[in-house]
Design a protein around this motif. Sequence first.
Motif, PDB file in Angstrom:
ATOM      1  N   ASN A  25       0.841  -1.194   0.000  1.00 16.25           N
ATOM      2  CA  ASN A  25       0.000   0.000   0.000  1.00 16.25           C
ATOM      3  C   ASN A  25       0.878   1.245   0.000  1.00 16.25           C
ATOM      4  N   ILE A  26       0.591   2.172  -0.898  1.00 23.15           N
ATOM      5  CA  ILE A  26       1.420   3.375  -1.050  1.00 23.15           C
ATOM      6  C   ILE A  26       1.445   4.253   0.204  1.00 23.15           C
ATOM      7  N   LEU A  27       0.461   4.086   1.089  1.00 24.29           N
ATOM      8  CA  LEU A  27       0.438   4.868   2.322  1.00 24.29           C
ATOM      9  C   LEU A  27       1.602   4.527   3.252  1.00 24.29           C
ATOM     10  N   LEU A  28       2.349   3.471   2.917  1.00 29.15           N
ATOM     11  CA  LEU A  28       3.536   3.148   3.710  1.00 29.15           C
ATOM     12  C   LEU A  28       4.527   4.308   3.706  1.00 29.15           C
TER      13      LEU A  28
ATOM     14  N   ALA B 200      21.231   9.895  11.807  1.00 29.78           N
ATOM     15  CA  ALA B 200      21.592  10.128  10.403  1.00 29.78           C
ATOM     16  C   ALA B 200      21.007   9.046   9.510  1.00 29.78           C
ATOM     17  N   LEU B 201      20.977   7.812  10.025  1.00 33.27           N
ATOM     18  CA  LEU B 201      20.387   6.696   9.286  1.00 33.27           C
ATOM     19  C   LEU B 201      18.906   6.954   9.031  1.00 33.27           C
ATOM     20  N   ASN B 202      18.228   7.506  10.018  1.00 33.25           N
ATOM     21  CA  ASN B 202      16.808   7.818   9.847  1.00 33.25           C
ATOM     22  C   ASN B 202      16.585   8.957   8.865  1.00 33.25           C
ATOM     23  N   ILE B 203      17.519   9.896   8.809  1.00 35.55           N
ATOM     24  CA  ILE B 203      17.418  10.962   7.812  1.00 35.55           C
ATOM     25  C   ILE B 203      17.537  10.369   6.410  1.00 35.55           C
ATOM     26  N   TYR B 204      18.427   9.380   6.273  1.00 37.78           N
ATOM     27  CA  TYR B 204      18.550   8.666   4.995  1.00 37.78           C
ATOM     28  C   TYR B 204      17.232   7.955   4.664  1.00 37.78           C
ATOM     29  N   TYR B 205      16.631   7.310   5.684  1.00 38.08           N
ATOM     30  CA  TYR B 205      15.331   6.660   5.480  1.00 38.08           C
ATOM     31  C   TYR B 205      14.294   7.664   4.989  1.00 38.08           C
ATOM     32  N   LEU B 206      14.352   8.878   5.541  1.00 39.37           N
ATOM     33  CA  LEU B 206      13.416   9.926   5.152  1.00 39.37           C
ATOM     34  C   LEU B 206      13.573  10.264   3.671  1.00 39.37           C
ATOM     35  N   VAL B 207      14.827  10.471   3.251  1.00 39.13           N
ATOM     36  CA  VAL B 207      15.096  10.785   1.837  1.00 39.13           C
ATOM     37  C   VAL B 207      14.606   9.657   0.935  1.00 39.13           C
ATOM     38  N   MET B 208      14.890   8.406   1.333  1.00 41.34           N
ATOM     39  CA  MET B 208      14.500   7.257   0.531  1.00 41.34           C
ATOM     40  C   MET B 208      12.980   7.065   0.512  1.00 41.34           C
ATOM     41  N   SER B 209      12.311   7.441   1.588  1.00 47.00           N
ATOM     42  CA  SER B 209      10.849   7.351   1.621  1.00 47.00           C
ATOM     43  C   SER B 209      10.226   8.333   0.635  1.00 47.00           C
ATOM     44  N   ILE B 210      10.776   9.546   0.604  1.00 41.43           N
ATOM     45  CA  ILE B 210      10.277  10.547  -0.341  1.00 41.43           C
ATOM     46  C   ILE B 210      10.557  10.094  -1.772  1.00 41.43           C
ATOM     47  N   TYR B 211      11.785   9.593  -1.987  1.00 39.59           N
ATOM     48  CA  TYR B 211      12.154   9.087  -3.319  1.00 39.59           C
ATOM     49  C   TYR B 211      11.254   7.912  -3.712  1.00 39.59           C
ATOM     50  N   GLY B 212      11.052   6.988  -2.773  1.00 38.01           N
ATOM     51  CA  GLY B 212      10.226   5.816  -3.051  1.00 38.01           C
ATOM     52  C   GLY B 212       8.800   6.177  -3.386  1.00 38.01           C
ATOM     53  N   TRP B 213       8.273   7.187  -2.693  1.00 39.88           N
ATOM     54  CA  TRP B 213       6.909   7.644  -2.944  1.00 39.88           C
ATOM     55  C   TRP B 213       6.782   8.165  -4.379  1.00 39.88           C
ATOM     56  N   LEU B 214       7.747   8.972  -4.799  1.00 40.15           N
ATOM     57  CA  LEU B 214       7.743   9.509  -6.160  1.00 40.15           C
ATOM     58  C   LEU B 214       7.994   8.406  -7.191  1.00 40.15           C
ATOM     59  N   TYR B 215       8.926   7.504  -6.844  1.00 36.96           N
ATOM     60  CA  TYR B 215       9.288   6.415  -7.758  1.00 36.96           C
ATOM     61  C   TYR B 215       8.113   5.473  -7.982  1.00 36.96           C
ATOM     62  N   TRP B 216       7.295   5.278  -6.923  1.00 30.64           N
ATOM     63  CA  TRP B 216       6.108   4.423  -6.993  1.00 30.64           C
ATOM     64  C   TRP B 216       5.204   4.865  -8.138  1.00 30.64           C
ATOM     65  N   PHE B 217       4.970   6.186  -8.200  1.00 29.21           N
ATOM     66  CA  PHE B 217       4.079   6.723  -9.243  1.00 29.21           C
ATOM     67  C   PHE B 217       4.699   6.584 -10.627  1.00 29.21           C
ATOM     68  N   ARG B 218       6.026   6.792 -10.718  1.00 32.43           N
ATOM     69  CA  ARG B 218       6.702   6.704 -12.014  1.00 32.43           C
ATOM     70  C   ARG B 218       6.755   5.276 -12.545  1.00 32.43           C
ATOM     71  N   ARG B 219       6.951   4.316 -11.643  1.00 33.80           N
ATOM     72  CA  ARG B 219       7.139   2.925 -12.043  1.00 33.80           C
ATOM     73  C   ARG B 219       5.851   2.114 -12.021  1.00 33.80           C
ATOM     74  N   LYS B 220       4.749   2.718 -11.625  1.00 36.20           N
ATOM     75  CA  LYS B 220       3.504   1.968 -11.480  1.00 36.20           C
ATOM     76  C   LYS B 220       3.153   1.264 -12.792  1.00 36.20           C
ATOM     77  N   GLY B 221       2.926  -0.039 -12.717  1.00 44.31           N
ATOM     78  CA  GLY B 221       2.566  -0.809 -13.899  1.00 44.31           C
ATOM     79  C   GLY B 221       3.755  -1.442 -14.596  1.00 44.31           C
ATOM     80  N   ASN B 222       4.989  -1.021 -14.259  1.00 44.27           N
ATOM     81  CA  ASN B 222       6.190  -1.599 -14.860  1.00 44.27           C
ATOM     82  C   ASN B 222       6.660  -2.821 -14.065  1.00 44.27           C
ATOM     83  N   PRO B 223       7.316  -3.773 -14.705  1.00 43.40           N
ATOM     84  CA  PRO B 223       7.805  -4.955 -13.983  1.00 43.40           C
ATOM     85  C   PRO B 223       8.912  -4.587 -12.995  1.00 43.40           C
ATOM     86  N   VAL B 224       8.948  -5.289 -11.848  1.00 41.19           N
ATOM     87  CA  VAL B 224       9.959  -5.008 -10.832  1.00 41.19           C
ATOM     88  C   VAL B 224      11.233  -5.784 -11.138  1.00 41.19           C
ATOM     89  N   VAL B 225      12.343  -5.307 -10.556  1.00 36.96           N
ATOM     90  CA  VAL B 225      13.620  -6.010 -10.706  1.00 36.96           C
ATOM     91  C   VAL B 225      13.519  -7.343  -9.975  1.00 36.96           C
TER      92      VAL B 225
END
Length: 209
Positions: A46-49, A74-99
């Motif tokens: 679920n994208i709400l993650l 600092a590790l949690n700040i990295y998690y924050l950046v990756m969460s924002i990236y993942g949220w955006l990436y989710w929309f871009r990759r939606k419907g495409n096959p996963v690695v």
Amino acid sequence: MAQESVSNLISQYANLFAQQIKQTGLLQWIAVLFGVAEVLLARVNNILLYPAGIIATILSAYLLIEVKLFAEAALNIYYLVMSIYGWLYWFRRKGNPVVPVSHATKGEWVVTLAIVCGGWAILYFLLVSFTTSDVPVWDAWVSSTAWAGMWLLAKRKVENWLLLNLSNLFAVPLLFYKGLPMFAVLTIFLFVIALIGYSDWKKLAKSIR
């Protein structure tokens, strides 16, 4: 006598845990609740993650800085950046096959060990030189193993769960020591989830061959 000694030790730790729970602040409870929500939402894809994870990491970073666990903050700040990236990436990759999921190669293990050892050395130096950390060795180790695990996770390698759980294994007593019992409980929960994830990914990797 030995059995009585073990019983007394368990009783002491139980009382210590109960005292820490009573002293747990509202922010820690909220951070843990959103952390649990993130994991459960991830399990059902679920994208709400991502918004749940963003809230959890912001609060966690703040609380970890308060108890001088700077590398984990600092590790949690990295998690924050990756969460924002993942949220955006989710929309871009939606419907495409996963690695596809696969096992780490020898070359990837070399990189993994370099991240663990190099990351630990760098974090330890930074903590000792520029912070007031009183647990630089442990704090740096927890974070460097987590960094390595996240690198393998990004590559969709089965062994990411092993590195993440190595980090979790050392993080639990560290968090109890720092008076963050609910974070420790959450980490134990994540440890169990990682064991399940490792088993599931091994099956996935085998089925792809």
